[in-house]
Design an enzyme around this catalytic site. Structure first.
Site, PDB file in Angstrom:
ATOM      1  N   HIS A   1       0.766  -1.222  -0.175  1.00  0.00           N
ATOM      2  CA  HIS A   1      -0.041  -0.120   0.057  1.00  0.00           C
ATOM      3  C   HIS A   1       0.925   1.281   0.304  1.00  0.00           C
ATOM      4  O   HIS A   1       2.112   1.210  -0.133  1.00  0.00           O
ATOM      5  CB  HIS A   1      -1.282   0.203   1.585  1.00  0.00           C
ATOM      6  CG  HIS A   1      -0.230  -0.271   2.217  1.00  0.00           C
ATOM      7  ND1 HIS A   1       0.084  -0.973   3.602  1.00  0.00           N
ATOM      8  CD2 HIS A   1       0.173   0.674   3.024  1.00  0.00           C
ATOM      9  CE1 HIS A   1       0.288  -0.380   4.019  1.00  0.00           C
ATOM     10  NE2 HIS A   1       0.913   0.671   4.370  1.00  0.00           N
ATOM     11  N   ALA A   2       0.728   2.374  -0.262  1.00  0.00           N
ATOM     12  CA  ALA A   2       0.630   3.664  -0.269  1.00  0.00           C
ATOM     13  C   ALA A   2       0.337   5.027   0.614  1.00  0.00           C
ATOM     14  O   ALA A   2      -1.059   3.968   0.755  1.00  0.00           O
ATOM     15  CB  ALA A   2       1.350   4.559  -1.683  1.00  0.00           C
TER      16      ALA A   2
END
Ligand code: TYD
Length: 137
Positions: free
Chosen positions: A52-53
Site C-alpha cells: 500500500h501507499a
C-alpha cells in the site's frame, strides 16, 4: 514526496557492555512527531506485508530484531532496502508504495508513524495509486 525523499537514517547507539541502547526523538531523528507505534512480529516464512501507499502518513521503519526487505516505489522508480540493524531506520514519505518481504525467522518490524490509524489515508490498489499520482503529487 518521491523515492528521493526516502532514506536510511542512523539512530544514536549508546554502546554498553551491559547491552546497547538506541533512542528516537520526534523532530530530531525523524521529521515528525510520533503519534502511533505499531509492530509486525511472528511473520511466517515467505509472507509479505505492506502492499500500500499513504496519502499523508510518514513513517520510520526499523528492524528491531532480525531482518527484512522493504521495496519502495514512487511510480517512477523502485528501490529495495535491506534492514537488519536496530539502530538504522528507513524514512518513508507519503505517496510511496511499499512492500515488505524476506522476513527472517523471529524478526520484528517496528514502525513509528506520524498519524493515527486511518483507512482513508491508504491507497491499497496499485493501479489506483498510479492513477492518482499525477493529481496529488
Ligand atoms: P496494514 O496496514 O494493511 O498492514 P501491513 O501494511 O503491515 O501489511 O494493516 C493490517 C490490518 O490492521 C488492517 O485491517 C488495518 C489494521 N491496523 C489497525 O487497525 N491499526 C494500525 O495502526 C495498523 C497499522 C493496522
Amino acid at each position: 514526496m518521491s523515492l528521493a525523499d526516502c532514506h536510511i537514517t542512523q539512530l544514536p547507539k549508546i554502546a554498553d557492555p551491559r547491552g546497547n541502547l538506541t533512542f528516537v526523538e520526534g523532530h530530531r531523528h525523524l521529521p515528525f512527531d510520533i503519534k502511533r507505534v505499531y509492530y509486525l512480529y511472528d511473520v511466517p516464512g515467505g509472507a509479505e506485508r505492506g502492499g500500500h501507499a499513504h496519502k499523508e502518513l510518514r513513517e520510520l521503519i526499523i528492524a528491531m530484531s532480525g531482518s527484512f526487505d522493504v521495496l519502495l516505489d514512487d511510480g517512477k522508480e523502485k528501490r529495495s532496502f535491506h534492514l537488519n540493524r536496530s539502530y538504522y531506520g528507513l524514512y518513508v514519505c507519503p505517496l510511496v508504495w511499499r512492500e515488505l518481504n524476506n522476513f527472517s525467522s523471529g524478526s520484528v518490524c517496528l514502525v513509528l508513524a506520524s498519524e493515527l490509524y486511518s483507512e482513508t489515508d491508504y491507497y491499497r490498489d496499485y493501479q489506483q495509486f498510479l492513477t492518482a499520482l499525477p493529481q496529488v503529487r
